[in-house]
Design an enzyme around this catalytic site. Structure first.
Site, mmCIF file in Angstrom:
data_model
loop_
_atom_site.group_PDB
_atom_site.id
_atom_site.type_symbol
_atom_site.label_atom_id
_atom_site.label_comp_id
_atom_site.label_asym_id
_atom_site.label_seq_id
_atom_site.Cartn_x
_atom_site.Cartn_y
_atom_site.Cartn_z
ATOM 1 N N GLU A 136 1.352 -6.931 11.233
ATOM 2 C CA GLU A 136 0.921 -6.661 9.853
ATOM 3 C C GLU A 136 1.985 -5.907 9.061
ATOM 4 O OE1 GLU A 136 -2.732 -4.394 10.609
ATOM 5 O OE2 GLU A 136 -1.761 -2.639 9.762
ATOM 6 N N ARG A 138 -14.226 -5.483 14.761
ATOM 7 C CA ARG A 138 -13.199 -4.550 15.223
ATOM 8 C C ARG A 138 -13.849 -3.190 15.445
ATOM 9 N NH1 ARG A 138 -7.962 -2.084 11.977
ATOM 10 N NH2 ARG A 138 -9.452 -0.483 11.393
ATOM 11 N N ASP A 188 -7.652 -1.920 17.243
ATOM 12 C CA ASP A 188 -6.334 -1.708 16.634
ATOM 13 C C ASP A 188 -5.759 -0.378 17.112
ATOM 14 O OD1 ASP A 188 -4.132 -1.544 14.976
ATOM 15 O OD2 ASP A 188 -5.213 -2.152 13.167
ATOM 16 N N GLU A 221 -4.552 -4.880 19.130
ATOM 17 C CA GLU A 221 -3.579 -5.007 18.036
ATOM 18 C C GLU A 221 -2.625 -3.812 17.992
ATOM 19 O OE1 GLU A 221 -5.637 -5.325 14.324
ATOM 20 O OE2 GLU A 221 -3.879 -4.759 13.153
ATOM 21 N N HIS A 231 -2.847 0.855 16.023
ATOM 22 C CA HIS A 231 -2.068 1.456 14.927
ATOM 23 C C HIS A 231 -0.751 2.085 15.379
ATOM 24 C CE1 HIS A 231 -6.085 1.328 12.765
ATOM 25 N NE2 HIS A 231 -5.284 0.628 12.018
ATOM 26 N N ASP A 271 -6.304 -3.355 1.004
ATOM 27 C CA ASP A 271 -5.066 -3.114 0.249
ATOM 28 C C ASP A 271 -4.273 -4.400 0.001
ATOM 29 O OD1 ASP A 271 -4.883 -1.815 3.175
ATOM 30 O OD2 ASP A 271 -2.978 -2.790 2.777
ATOM 31 N N ASN A 314 0.809 -1.216 0.000
ATOM 32 C CA ASN A 314 0.000 0.000 0.000
ATOM 33 C C ASN A 314 0.847 1.272 0.000
ATOM 34 O OD1 ASN A 314 -2.368 1.402 0.040
ATOM 35 N ND2 ASN A 314 -2.890 0.953 2.171
ATOM 36 N N ARG A 345 -0.194 -11.408 12.915
ATOM 37 C CA ARG A 345 -1.008 -10.579 12.022
ATOM 38 C C ARG A 345 -0.488 -10.507 10.585
ATOM 39 N NH1 ARG A 345 -5.129 -8.941 11.126
ATOM 40 N NH2 ARG A 345 -4.983 -6.677 11.037
ATOM 41 N N HIS A 387 -3.643 -10.596 8.239
ATOM 42 C CA HIS A 387 -4.057 -9.279 7.765
ATOM 43 C C HIS A 387 -4.971 -9.430 6.546
ATOM 44 C CE1 HIS A 387 -2.439 -4.971 6.758
ATOM 45 N NE2 HIS A 387 -3.508 -4.918 7.521
ATOM 46 N N GLU A 438 -9.148 -11.453 9.325
ATOM 47 C CA GLU A 438 -9.684 -10.112 9.078
ATOM 48 C C GLU A 438 -10.358 -10.091 7.703
ATOM 49 O OE1 GLU A 438 -6.685 -7.083 8.740
ATOM 50 O OE2 GLU A 438 -8.113 -5.467 9.128
ATOM 51 N N HIS A 462 -14.841 -4.686 10.159
ATOM 52 C CA HIS A 462 -14.439 -3.383 10.685
ATOM 53 C C HIS A 462 -15.678 -2.552 10.962
ATOM 54 C CE1 HIS A 462 -10.084 -2.950 9.038
ATOM 55 N NE2 HIS A 462 -10.329 -4.183 9.439
ATOM 56 N N TRP A 482 3.432 5.781 13.295
ATOM 57 C CA TRP A 482 2.456 4.883 12.700
ATOM 58 C C TRP A 482 2.396 3.672 13.567
ATOM 59 C CZ3 TRP A 482 -1.636 3.824 10.426
ATOM 60 C CH2 TRP A 482 -2.058 4.508 9.297
ATOM 61 N N TYR A 540 -7.471 7.695 12.183
ATOM 62 C CA TYR A 540 -7.248 6.648 11.180
ATOM 63 C C TYR A 540 -8.100 5.418 11.505
ATOM 64 C CZ TYR A 540 -5.136 3.224 8.178
ATOM 65 O OH TYR A 540 -4.959 2.256 7.222
HETATM 66 C C1 CS2 Z 1 -5.255 -1.906 9.555
HETATM 67 C C2 CS2 Z 1 -5.072 -1.635 8.084
HETATM 68 O O1 CS2 Z 1 -6.399 -3.808 8.886
HETATM 69 C C3 CS2 Z 1 -5.751 -3.299 9.790
HETATM 70 O O2 CS2 Z 1 -5.525 -3.835 10.848
HETATM 71 O O3 CS2 Z 1 -4.185 -1.644 10.371
HETATM 72 O O4 CS2 Z 1 -6.081 -0.752 7.683
HETATM 73 C C4 CS2 Z 1 -3.729 -1.017 7.709
HETATM 74 O O5 CS2 Z 1 -3.567 0.204 8.314
HETATM 75 C C5 CS2 Z 1 -3.601 -0.918 6.225
HETATM 76 O O6 CS2 Z 1 -3.680 -2.187 5.687
HETATM 77 C C6 CS2 Z 1 -2.309 -0.251 5.826
HETATM 78 O O7 CS2 Z 1 -2.003 -0.487 4.519
HETATM 79 MG MG MG Z 2 -3.932 -3.179 11.901
#
Ligand code: CS2
Ligand code: MG
Length: 414
Positions: free
Chosen positions: A274, A147, A222, A248, A224, A328, A37, A295, A324, A351, A122, A414, A159
């Site tokens: 991930e 989630r 999550d 997560e 992040h 993307d 991504n 993940r 994951h 997921e 999600h 991030w 985010y």
């Molecule tokens: C996220 C994703 O799915 C997840 O757990 O963290 O949206 C992630 O941020 C994206 O795949 C980033 O490319």
């Molecule tokens: Mg994630």
């Protein structure tokens, strides 16, 4: 039988995807996902400029040897670009092997260990009313795990929280942003972040969700990578009364020791990986039993060959999969996760962010969702075929994941 052609296809049906097509001299076609991504063209170049020519003439049946050739044989090992490229080759070769055998890929990985894969959806909302409606929409579709991401008072955007999602709609948010009116982005968007406000708000939201939806629904969250180790420990501890399935990525991913501190303070199950791309990213986390779920995506970890070994290693320590599965990762990468997840013993959860209808017109899939579970289907191979003519109608359009800044303007993790 040998590889007669290998071609990299970049297409953007709603979002960018990088696909490898391998053809054998007797006409079998295998597909692999190499989507990274926001850095798609780097992998397309790594594959197209450096690996594809070495594939021509190789014995397509020698999957393990081909994996070692591109990994062990390369001076520059690991890293997301390299491992996504190797993943695509590996997936395409497994696709061919299963097509030639006339069986869905999971049969070559040991056969089914379960009837279907429990998935999580999600659900997000900028406030509780929107979040609750989103959760209700998924529960009504039969999801058993959700989630939860929510807006935080005082922050403009967070985010993973959709500003536009409607209850019952198929997808919640798109991680990467294009420019104005869908044009190519020139740089990432900027979002704001305040850990203090977040840490105070999240436990209240989970209390409300548990009260409204009861104890049965599996809840995930999550982080992040936004917290320091002690902040993450506090979050994990404060969420204990709400019985999370997992928390997560609450700390920056490269610091494996940070997770030890969270672990010392809380029994909330932890998931990470991930953004990892090698079993070595997990070495301490697995052998010291610091996490509960792996993940990684098949697409970002060197393919089915490497992911199977990673999950077998994790299984020895009682750690399960939570691969994951965002939008993307292309439907090809998703199918690879489903075949692997169906076959391994230590599957945990999958997921599932369904792709847009436009994406699914270009990538024709045979996996199917039924009341909270996915099944890869019985089509020989991975069960995904790319419509090349249609794919050509969607040229690459730059899109990036956002960056985030604290309220004082400093750049945050991030
Ligand atoms: C996220 C994703 O799915 C997840 O757990 O963290 O949206 C992630 O941020 C994206 O795949 C980033 O490319
Ligand atoms: Mg994630």
């Amino acid at each position: 039988m040998s590889i007669s052609n290998a071609e990299v296809i970049v297409t953007s049906p709603g979002r960018n995807f990088v696909t490898l097509k391998i053809t054998t001299d007797d006409g079998f076609v295998g597909w692999g996902d190499a989507t990274l991504n926001g850095r798609e063209l780097s992998v397309a170049s790594y594959l197209g400029d450096h690996l594809v020519s070495a594939l021509i003439g190789r014995d397509e049946n020698r999957i393990e040897d081909t994996w070692q050739y591109f990994y062990r044989g390369a001076y520059w090992r690991r890293g997301p670009v390299t491992m996504a490229a190797i993943a695509a080759i590996d997936m395409a070769l497994w696709d061919i092997k299963a097509k030639r055998a006339g069986v869905p890929l999971y049969q070559l990985l040991g056969g089914a260990s379960r009837d279907g894969l429990r998935v999580y959806a999600h659900a997000s909302g900028s406030d509780y009313a929107a979040l609750s409606a989103a959760i209700r929409g998924y529960v009504d579709q039969g999801y058993t795990a959700v989630r939860i991401q929510t807006g935080v008072p005082g922050l403009n955007s967070v985010y993973g929280v959709s500003a536009t999602a409607k209850p019952g709609q198929k997808y919640d948010y798109e991680p990467a942003h294009r420019g104005v009116d869908g044009a190519a982005a020139t740089r990432p968007q900027e979002e704001d972040w305040d850990t203090h406000a977040y840490l105070n708000h999240i436990p209240q939201v989970f209390a409300q969700v548990r009260e409204e939806f009861g104890p049965g629904l599996r809840l995930l969250h999550d982080g992040h990578h936004r917290l320091s180790p002690i902040e993450a420990a506090r979050l994990a501890k404060s969420l204990e009364p709400y019985d999370l399935f997992w928390l997560e990525d609450s700390t920056p991913a490269e610091d494996q020791e940070a997770v030890r501190l969270i672990r010392q303070h809380s029994t909330t199950p932890l998931a990470t990986g991930e953004v990892f791309n090698s079993v070595f990213d997990y070495q301490t986390l697995i052998t010291d039993r610091l996490i509960d779920y792996v993940r990684s995506a098949v697409t970002h970890t060197g393919g089915i060959t490497a992911m199977k070994k990673l999950l077998d290693f994790a299984g020895i320590y009682g750690i399960r999969s939570g691969m994951h599965g965002p939008t993307d990762i292309s439907p090809i990468g998703m199918a690879a996760a489903l075949h692997l997840g169906l076959a391994i013993h230590n599957f945990g959860i999958q997921e599932y962010m369904p792709h847009s209808d436009t994406t699914l017109e270009v990538f024709r899939t045979s996996y199917a969702f039924d009341r909270g579970f996915l099944h890869p289907g019985e089509t020989p191979g991975l069960g995904v075929e790319l419509d090349e003519e249609l794919a050509a109608q969607y040229p690459y359009t730059a899109a990036y994941l956002p960056v985030n800044r604290l309220l004082d303007g400093s750049l945050h993790d991030w």
